[in-house]
Design a protein around this motif. Structure first.
Motif, mmCIF file in Angstrom:
data_model
loop_
_atom_site.group_PDB
_atom_site.id
_atom_site.type_symbol
_atom_site.label_atom_id
_atom_site.label_comp_id
_atom_site.label_asym_id
_atom_site.label_seq_id
_atom_site.Cartn_x
_atom_site.Cartn_y
_atom_site.Cartn_z
ATOM 1 N N LEU A 159 2.057 10.602 -4.585
ATOM 2 C CA LEU A 159 2.036 9.429 -3.715
ATOM 3 C C LEU A 159 0.618 8.938 -3.474
ATOM 4 O O LEU A 159 0.386 7.768 -3.225
ATOM 5 C CB LEU A 159 2.669 9.762 -2.362
ATOM 6 N N GLU A 160 -0.317 9.848 -3.534
ATOM 7 C CA GLU A 160 -1.698 9.458 -3.226
ATOM 8 C C GLU A 160 -2.396 8.849 -4.420
ATOM 9 O O GLU A 160 -3.365 8.133 -4.281
ATOM 10 C CB GLU A 160 -2.487 10.682 -2.769
ATOM 11 N N LYS A 161 -1.899 9.177 -5.615
ATOM 12 C CA LYS A 161 -2.657 8.786 -6.789
ATOM 13 C C LYS A 161 -2.119 7.550 -7.511
ATOM 14 O O LYS A 161 -2.810 6.984 -8.344
ATOM 15 C CB LYS A 161 -2.703 9.965 -7.787
ATOM 16 N N CYS A 162 -0.903 7.179 -7.219
ATOM 17 C CA CYS A 162 -0.319 6.023 -7.922
ATOM 18 C C CYS A 162 -1.195 4.795 -7.715
ATOM 19 O O CYS A 162 -1.538 4.444 -6.596
ATOM 20 C CB CYS A 162 1.095 5.761 -7.430
ATOM 21 N N PRO A 163 -1.582 4.124 -8.801
ATOM 22 C CA PRO A 163 -2.512 2.997 -8.683
ATOM 23 C C PRO A 163 -1.869 1.710 -8.156
ATOM 24 O O PRO A 163 -2.582 0.790 -7.782
ATOM 25 C CB PRO A 163 -2.992 2.804 -10.120
ATOM 26 N N TYR A 173 7.239 6.428 -4.234
ATOM 27 C CA TYR A 173 7.159 6.421 -2.767
ATOM 28 C C TYR A 173 8.344 7.119 -2.135
ATOM 29 O O TYR A 173 9.378 7.344 -2.759
ATOM 30 C CB TYR A 173 7.104 4.977 -2.253
ATOM 31 N N ARG A 174 8.168 7.472 -0.882
ATOM 32 C CA ARG A 174 9.317 7.736 -0.029
ATOM 33 C C ARG A 174 9.129 6.825 1.174
ATOM 34 O O ARG A 174 7.984 6.546 1.580
ATOM 35 C CB ARG A 174 9.416 9.208 0.351
ATOM 36 N N PRO A 175 10.225 6.334 1.748
ATOM 37 C CA PRO A 175 10.098 5.274 2.744
ATOM 38 C C PRO A 175 9.213 5.657 3.923
ATOM 39 O O PRO A 175 8.441 4.855 4.420
ATOM 40 C CB PRO A 175 11.533 5.020 3.193
ATOM 41 N N PHE A 176 9.313 6.896 4.390
ATOM 42 C CA PHE A 176 8.503 7.310 5.535
ATOM 43 C C PHE A 176 8.286 8.808 5.449
ATOM 44 O O PHE A 176 9.039 9.501 4.744
ATOM 45 C CB PHE A 176 9.130 6.885 6.865
ATOM 46 N N PRO A 177 7.290 9.327 6.122
ATOM 47 C CA PRO A 177 6.909 10.725 5.910
ATOM 48 C C PRO A 177 8.045 11.724 6.175
ATOM 49 O O PRO A 177 8.118 12.760 5.534
ATOM 50 C CB PRO A 177 5.768 10.931 6.917
ATOM 51 N N GLN A 178 8.925 11.402 7.129
ATOM 52 C CA GLN A 178 10.006 12.356 7.435
ATOM 53 C C GLN A 178 11.271 12.084 6.639
ATOM 54 O O GLN A 178 12.364 12.520 7.022
ATOM 55 C CB GLN A 178 10.354 12.324 8.935
ATOM 56 N N LYS A 234 11.920 13.755 -1.123
ATOM 57 C CA LYS A 234 11.331 13.683 -2.454
ATOM 58 C C LYS A 234 11.213 12.233 -2.880
ATOM 59 O O LYS A 234 12.104 11.445 -2.601
ATOM 60 C CB LYS A 234 12.204 14.479 -3.424
ATOM 61 N N PRO A 235 10.129 11.889 -3.538
ATOM 62 C CA PRO A 235 9.890 10.474 -3.834
ATOM 63 C C PRO A 235 10.784 9.934 -4.946
ATOM 64 O O PRO A 235 11.426 10.703 -5.665
ATOM 65 C CB PRO A 235 8.428 10.447 -4.266
ATOM 66 N N VAL A 236 10.797 8.620 -5.071
ATOM 67 C CA VAL A 236 11.459 7.956 -6.187
ATOM 68 C C VAL A 236 10.456 6.980 -6.783
ATOM 69 O O VAL A 236 9.514 6.562 -6.104
ATOM 70 C CB VAL A 236 12.721 7.182 -5.758
ATOM 71 N N ILE A 237 10.668 6.622 -8.039
ATOM 72 C CA ILE A 237 9.810 5.600 -8.642
ATOM 73 C C ILE A 237 10.554 4.272 -8.633
ATOM 74 O O ILE A 237 11.702 4.174 -9.069
ATOM 75 C CB ILE A 237 9.402 5.971 -10.088
#
Ligand SMILES: Cc1cc2nc3c(=O)[nH]c(=O)nc-3n(C[C@H](O)[C@H](O)[C@H](O)COP(=O)(O)OP(=O)(O)OC[C@H]3O[C@@H](n4cnc5c(N)ncnc54)[C@H](O)[C@@H]3O)c2cc1C
Ligand SMILES: Cc1cc2nc3c(=O)[nH]c(=O)nc-3n(C[C@H](O)[C@H](O)[C@H](O)COP(=O)(O)OP(=O)(O)OC[C@H]3O[C@@H](n4cnc5c(N)ncnc54)[C@H](O)[C@@H]3O)c2cc1C
Ligand code: SF4
Ligand code: SF4
Ligand code: SF4
Ligand code: SF4
Ligand code: SF4
Ligand code: SF4
Ligand code: SF4
Ligand code: SF4
Lengths: 200, 298, 670, 165
Positions: free
Chosen positions: C249-253, C272-277, C282-285
């Protein structure tokens, strides 16, 4: 007149038991004249909020409708609000209930004349009347005659004299009124008598 | 393209510039305007103020004549347009009313033709394209406040060719001729024109609000689509300035004048002389104004 | 045909007015009747014994009981004859008590009336046919559609009762709207504090499966036996491998995608994931924005992921599963019509925002870390105007209905704003204050009296900028004056509306919607959590605007309906259902249109009349799904070809009643 | 109103005025078709409340007013019933949600049809009665019976064919 207000309308508005049918009489006439059902208004005040002239009115536009809902005819028809309304249609455009208050205003003016209620804003009433007299006579409006006659009726000779002269000098006020040939036809359109009109 | 032309009372006198610029520009764009023979006054505000039926009957007569010509009507004046359009809608939707009114007309109106405003006609996509092609002198440097007023846009159920709250057609036309319309917030506020003569104190206040907002947002002129607005904005600006204690002097144009100017339509410039408010400050702001050929400049 | 008639005295209730013996005598003469008798209390045990004995002794195959209303004792006598070996639908009742002895006082007339009623019943029963109610099995697994607070609550309640649940959520995380809020009225609990634990419970419950990023595609079958197709969209992240570490999540340009969850007040990346909680965490693209999917170049997330969870090749999966019951909990959307809101400058002036956006600005884990700032310049507003009923109660530009919760969240937001920014001045423009819940009125008063919110009664006509402020042109209808205020921020309480695709989901489910597309309950007072289709229940704001207390209450109601259904051994189908004679049906579809339950569909069958051995001609005919049909008979009345028929109230039965009565009562009249 | 219907009515009037004396107690036979959930229950309530009404009505129970096929009513008139009543749940109360709504549409058509066929439209009555309206049901039967009594016995349909014959 179907007056339903107590003698002292200022302090307390008394709705008499006969108010129901009589109140609906005003409502019915308004609906007949302009097609609007005043009961549809839910008094949100959006019309008042957007009305450019509300600040100068004795009662707010939404209150015109409120009085009409209660059938308090005298108060509506003798208000300055119905004459000050500029017909800009802002109220109708934004009213969430789709009430064409601008048309209710029209109907109230018409009723006021019909019932012989003296317009609170006499000068405006006289202007409208002079305007229509002009149309009836010539089929078109001749601005010079209109202004002159209007000024004579209201005995207000000087307020716009300066700009009037300027316009005249710039060639903007034609001296001779142009006439419509079908004037008889136009008079027919005026067939129904308008009370309070200068031309009977 | 051919239309029946309805000048209305004011385009013959107070708003001569509007009438003339409309015909000139139309001609330049190849739009034929045929004046409706023996047209009559639409009744304006006074008509509907006092007599609802009359306010439909008066325009209906003119519409009937136009219908016999088989042409749609162009009514440049916003007030006339509003009344004519209201009559059109009423006559089309209310059969009883239609037959009642038609009974007293020599030429009945059956709802076969429609009414358009000049702004609507001149900003139709294909027409605007041809305006763009004809622009000789882009009006760069002109920062008009596009003023629509009320009757051209409202009520949307009747007129509705532009967004009543965020109208764009006039701004678009100004951009096409190279002007830079300013973002301002009174473009659809009412100037109180119908009370212009009878209750001028109100008109003065409303005019003041409008001009003040236009100036505040950097306008160097106001462009209008309505002779009543024009008269008000010109005639009342001095009084309004005094009332607000602000300098509210600002030139006011009809949009057709500016189209004509950019397209270098002969005969446009001389109309500027009859404006009540000197327009030179605005014209001077146009980058190329001085370099425009003198021939047109007369 | 051997019909038996049993006339009841009901003590003196019937016998006082009706000459029972005369009725018995008349019955004996009626066509098909081989036995008739009377008794004091037909429903009593001895009474029932008389019937059962007579059935055996006289080989009766059809029974008429002339007694009270069938609404009272029809089931009694159905059980009675069933015990004697008859089909329970071979009984008809003549209602000679409610319709006769109790409402008349003249014996001859009453007796004649009673005889007529018996005659009609005899004529009808002669045409009765044995009917059966089939026992339908139940798949004891529930589907919950929508993972807002409603869906979460329903899933937990059903699973806690011991039944497995699949919770289908369209977005990458469950939580719904409530997850977007900071605090909730009327108690001002922090939304996360009360919602997140429930979300986690869902994720860890052994009987709950969460299918996020998924949507229902097709629903077939009926109560107890639904077959549902769900599209599980490719997340491009292998959930079994991903640990939710968040490195990707931190590196996606691709950084500047307006975040849906933040209502555009913040941004997100392509992975991303919609919000931290979020749950699942787990994220989705988002393939529409991902550089790899758009241009084929990037792959940063794949390189960075320590466990190799990124899977660009993943495909959507369409899963078909069986469920016994469905809870619809898809919630609401908010009105976003910028054009209709042009008078307020929504979408045009950055400092005019919606209430939902304001929630995000207040939220401690929102894009501003809970600081209320102006979107335009990041400054702290010193005055805020809240405008009520934007798009609600506005039949001209939006919806005529009241959105029910905005009065309360306006008060909440005005209160919280004051709480966070001490020297802010708040204005609330309102038409009416609708605060009718437990503690609600008190809450609003507190906002006004203790938090100094300025409540102004009147709708706003226009909002426009002036300098860096906004002018709100309103009216105070209590004073009868137009009124203007200058504020730094304007918050619009935009209407709650159904999702744009609500109607489509309703069509898939075969349930109905109202004129706005809210899902329709079976009955507003008596069956508010059910729909007309058995086995489908509603929870939350998908039915109409609701606040959280109402939503949760209804969700538990829906869950208990599901549990009630699952605790049955089997479902008995209706006996009196419709069917279609396919030979005569012309496939006009009239019946399909009128069936309130969507029980009929048109199907293609071989036209037996027109087909020859080598040329099969097809035709369309109506077919009734008997699991769904409720037996109202509307189709039978609509069908012009007489092909749609209703068991138990067939046209021939009803006409037989009319004929029998006419022939006896009107005989000799003409 | 068609000529035939006028004829029927005139005849009926004539007869009823002739026979008012001896037929004061004449009991018409009225067919009632009632929906199970509301109107039939309303009739039951009239019973449990011991409300008295004329012995004129004979009730057929149907699941829903939506089940009422216009053919039932036509058949009843052909058979010579003096009057027909169809009663269903109030709009919005239907046990099957929309059945009575279809009933209303169908009945409106039926009424037109009766008129067009020259059938005695005034002998047909359609009304909403809920399960709690026992007294309303009793009143309705009372009123409708009175009305039919005034009209007199139904002498059958005067079809156009009959007239020309
Ligand atoms: C600005 C604002 C503030 C509010 N503040 C409060 C408050 O303080 N207190 C209070 O009590 N109430 C408040 N409410 C009301 C509250 O939001 C609702 O009562 C509550 O969210 C309803 O929950 P729900 O689960 O029914 O719907 P939602 O929260 O809308 O959840 C529905 C879920 O279903 C999913 N979904 C939708 N369609 C599909 C589909 N086709 N397939 C799969 N999934 C789907 C959605 O993605 C969503 O996750 C507020 C509302 C607003 C607008
Ligand atoms: C004038 C009025 C009109 C209304 N009209 C409508 C309307 O039109 N539509 C609508 O939706 N709602 C209406 N309501 C609201 C409606 O009455 C309530 O929603 C509904 O009655 C609540 O039902 P309940 O079963 O919770 O309570 P109740 O109806 O009050 O029933 C509670 C029962 O519990 C019994 N009870 C109480 N204490 C005990 C005890 N200790 N032990 C044993 N038994 C006990 C009581 O005797 C009573 O029988 C109206 C309310 C009022 C006041
Ligand atoms: S805006 Fe419309 S509804 Fe509101 S007060 Fe005015 S007229 Fe009534
Ligand atoms: S039409 Fe009249 S009442 Fe309505 S906003 Fe304009 S001036 Fe005011
Ligand atoms: S069957 Fe009905 S009528 Fe007979 S005794 Fe029982 S309750 Fe009374
Ligand atoms: S995909 Fe990989 S990097 Fe991203 S959260 Fe999952 S495990 Fe971490
Ligand atoms: S591949 Fe897509 S999701 Fe992954 S880092 Fe690149 S742009 Fe972001
Ligand atoms: S809840 Fe309040 S703000 Fe919302 S629509 Fe209803 S009255 Fe308006
Ligand atoms: S009887 Fe009613 S529910 Fe059954 S199929 Fe016919 S219309 Fe539908
Ligand atoms: S059953 Fe009747 S109504 Fe239905 S499709 Fe067949 S013919 Fe038409």
């Amino acid at each position: 007149m179907t007056s339903l207000i107590s003698d002292n309308a200022q302090s307390c508005c008394v709705l008499s038991p006969v108010q129901g049918p009589a109140g609906s009489e005003l409502k019915r006439r308004i609906q007949e004249l302009c097609g609007e059902n005043v009961l549809e208004c839910y008094q949100c005040g959006e019309c008042t909020a957007g009305c450019p002239v509300a600040y100068a009115m004795d009662i707010a536009p939404n209150q015109v409708l409120r009085l009409a809902q209660l059938g308090l005819e005298d108060e509506v028809l003798s208000s300055s609000a119905i004459w000050l309304c500029a017909g800009c249609e802002t109220c109708y455009t934004r009213c969430p209930k789709g009430v064409a208050l601008s048309r209710v205003m029209d109907a109230c003016r018409q009723l006021a004349l019909e019932r012989g209620v003296k317009p609170k804003e006499l000068s405006i009433a006289k202007f409208h009347d002079q305007f229509l007299t002009e149309v009836r006579r010539f089929g078109r409006v001749h601005e010079l005659t209109l202004t002159a006659l209007y000024k004579m009726r209201t005995r207000d000779f000087f307020s716009d004299v300066f700009t009037g002269i300027q316009m005249f000098l710039k060639g903007k006020l034609a001296l001779i009124p142009s006439l419509v040939k079908g004037r008889d036809e136009i008079r027919k359109l005026f067939a129904r008598p308008r009370r309070g009109s200068s031309e009977k | 393209m051919k239309y029946a032309y309805y000048p209305g009372c004011s385009l013959e006198s107070t708003a001569r510039e509007f009438g003339e610029s409309t015909t000139l520009v139309a001609e330049a764009l190849g739009i034929e305007l045929v004046e409706i023979p023996d047209w009559n006054c639409c009744g304006a505000t006074s008509g509907h103020a006092l007599d609802h039926k009359l306010s439909i009957a008066l325009p209906a007569r003119t519409l009937g004549i136009a219908e016999s010509m088989g042409l749609d009507v162009v009514a440049p004046c916003a007030a006339c347009y509003n009344r004519m359009k209201s009559a059109e809608v009423a006559m089309k939707s209310d059969e009883a009313l239609r037959s009642e009114i038609n009974a007293s007309l020599a030429k009945p109106y059956e709802g076969k033709i429609t009414v358009r405003s000049a702004l609507e006609v001149f900003t139709a996509p294909e027409v605007l394209k041809s305006v763009a092609e004809n622009v000789r002198y882009p009006l760069r440097g002109l920062r008009p406040a596009c003023y629509y007023g009320c009757l051209l846009l409202r009520p949307p159920r009747v007129v509705g060719f532009d967004d009543p709250e965020a109208p764009q057609r006039l701004d678009e036309a100004m951009r096409v001729v190279g002007a830079e319309p300013v973002e301002w917030y009174f473009k659809n506020e009412c100037c109180g024109a119908s009370l212009g003569i009878s209750k001028s104190s109100i008109t003065v206040k409303l005019t003041g609000d409008i001009i003040s907002n236009a100036k505040k947002h950097g306008a160097n002129c106001i462009v209008t689509v309505c002779p009543l607005c024009m008269t008000n904005l010109e005639m009342r600006q001095a009084a309004a300035g005094k009332m607000r204690g602000e300098d509210l002097t600002i030139p006011v144009f009809y949009f057709t004048e500016l189209l004509g100017l950019a397209m270098e339509v002969p005969g446009i410039r001389k109309l500027f002389a009859s404006h009540l408010v000197d327009v030179n400050s605005a014209l001077d702001a146009i980058d190329q104004y001085q370099s425009m050929p003198a021939g047109v400049n007369s | 045909m051997r019909i038996g008639v049993f006339v009841c005295w009901c003590g003196s209730n019937i016998a006082k007015t009706v000459d029972v013996e005369k009725v018995v005598e008349a019955a004996r003469e009626m066509p098909g009747v081989v036995y008739a008798t009377d008794y004091k209390y037909m429903c009593s045990e001895p009474g029932q014994n008389i019937i059962q004995d007579a059935i055996k002794e006289h080989k009766l195959d059809r029974i008429v009981v002339a007694s009270c209303s069938p609404r009272l004792h029809e089931p009694t006598f159905q059980r009675c004859v069933e015990a004697a070996g008859l089909n329970p639908y071979m009984v008809e009742m003549a209602n000679i008590r409610e319709q006769c002895s109790w409402v008349h006082d003249r014996t001859p007339e009453a007796t004649q009336h009673a005889i007529d009623l018996v005659r009609m019943a005899v004529a009808k029963v002669a045409k009765n046919e044995p009917l059966t109610r089939s026992r339908l099995g139940i798949t004891r697994k529930a589907l919950v559609i929508g993972g807002g607070v409603a869906g979460i609550q329903a899933a937990l309640d059903i699973a806690d009762a011991g039944y497995p649940v699949v919770l289908v959520e369209r977005t990458p995380s469950i939580g719904g709207h409530m997850a977007q809020y900071d605090k909730t009225f009327p108690t001002l609990d922090c939304a996360a504090c009360i919602l997140t634990p429930k979300m986690v419970d869902c994720a860890s419950h052994p009987l709950i499966e969460i299918w996020s990023y998924s949507e229902v595609e097709e629903v077939n079958g009926f109560v107890g036996n639904f077959e549902v197709k769900v599209r599980r969209r490719a997340k491009s992240v292998d959930e079994s491998k991903c640990t939710g570490c968040g490195l990707c999540l931190e590196k996606c340009p691709v950084k500047d995608i307006p975040s849906e969850f933040d209502e555009g007040t913040g941004t997100r990346r392509a992975i991303y994931r919609p919000f931290p909680q979020s749950v699942p965490n787990k994220p989705v693209i988002d393939r529409d924005h991902c550089r790899y999917f758009q241009t084929g170049k990037c792959g940063v997330c794949q390189k960075i992921c320590p466990v190799g969870a990124i899977d660009y090749e993943q495909q959507d999966q369409v899963v078909t599963e069986k469920f016994g019951a469905i809870v619809v909990a898809t919630g609401f959307d908010v009105w976003r019509d910028e054009r209709a809101m042009a008078q307020f400058g929504y979408g045009k002036y950055p400092d005019v925002i919606s209430s939902l956006q304001f929630e995000r600005l207040m939220n401690a884990s929102g894009p501003t870390d809970g600081k209320i700032v102006r979107p335009s310049d990041g400054k702290t507003p010193r005055s805020i105007a809240f405008i009520s009923c934007v798009g609600s109660r506005d039949e001209e530009h939006g919806y005529p209905y009241c959105s029910k919760v905005c009065c309360m969240y306006n008060a909440k937001q005005a209160l919280l704003a004051k709480d966070k920014l001490h020297d802010v001045q708040t204005y609330v423009f309102y038409m009416d204050i609708r605060a009718n819940g437990k503690g609600y009125e008190e809450f609003v008063r507190r906002t006004i009296e203790e938090y100094g919110a300025n409540y102004i009664r009147g709708r706003v006509s226009r909002v426009y900028p002036d300098g860096d402020q906004l002018v709100v042109k309103g009216a105070d209808t209590l004073l009868g004056r137009p009124l203007e205020v200058r504020v730094d921020l304007v918050v619009l309480a935009t209407a709650m509306k159904p999702h744009d695709d609500a109607k489509e989901l309703a069509r898939k489910l075969g349930i109905s919607t109202d004129q706005y597309d809210w899902f329709s309950e079976a009955h507003p007072k008596l069956r508010p959590v059910e729909v007309l289709t058995d086995g489908i229940y509603l929870a939350g704001a998908c039915q109409y605007p609701k606040d959280i207390p109402d939503t949760v209450a209804q969700a538990s109601g829906a869950a208990s309906k599901v549990v009630g259904l699952f605790s049955k051994e089997a479902i008995l189908s209706e006996a009196m259902t419709a069917y279609v004679n396919e030979d005569t049906c012309v496939g006009c579809g009239l019946c399909v249109e009128v069936c309130p339950f969507g029980a009929i569909e048109l199907v293609e069958v071989v036209d037996r009349e027109k087909s020859t051995r080598d040329n099969q001609v097809m035709k369309k005919v109506a077919r009734v799904n008997e699991g769904v049909c409720k037996g109202c008979g509307t189709c039978a009345a609509a069908c012009r070809s007489g092909s749609a028929r209703l068991r138990g109230f067939d046209t021939k039965q009803i006409l037989a009643e009319i004929d029998a009565l006419a022939d006896a009562a009107l005989a000799g009249r003409q | 109103m068609s000529e035939d219907a006028v004829l029927v009515e005139e005849k009926a009037e004539l007869e009823s005025s002739e026979s008012t004396q001896q037929e004061r107690t004449w009991q018409p036979i009225i067919l009632g078709i009632l929906c199970n959930w509301c109107s039939y229950a309303g009739a039951d309530l009239a019973g449990t409340s011991r409300l008295q009404y004329p012995e004129s009505i004979r009730i057929i129970r149907v699941p829903c007013s939506g089940r009422v096929d216009p053919a039932f009513v036509l058949k009843a008139f052909r058979k010579g019933f003096d009057g027909v009543m169809v009663l269903g749940c109030h709009p919005g109360d239907c046990h099957y949600a929309k059945g009575n709504y279809y009933a209303r549409r169908r009945i409106t058509l039926l009424q037109d049809l009766l008129k067009a066929l020259g059938l005695p439209e005034e002998r047909f009555h359609f009304e909403w009665v809920s399960a709690s309206e026992g007294n309303r049901f009793a009143e309705l039967v009372q009123e409708f019976t009175e009305k039919i009594r005034r009209l007199g016995p139904f002498k059958g349909v005067v079809t156009p064919e009959k007239k020309t014959l």
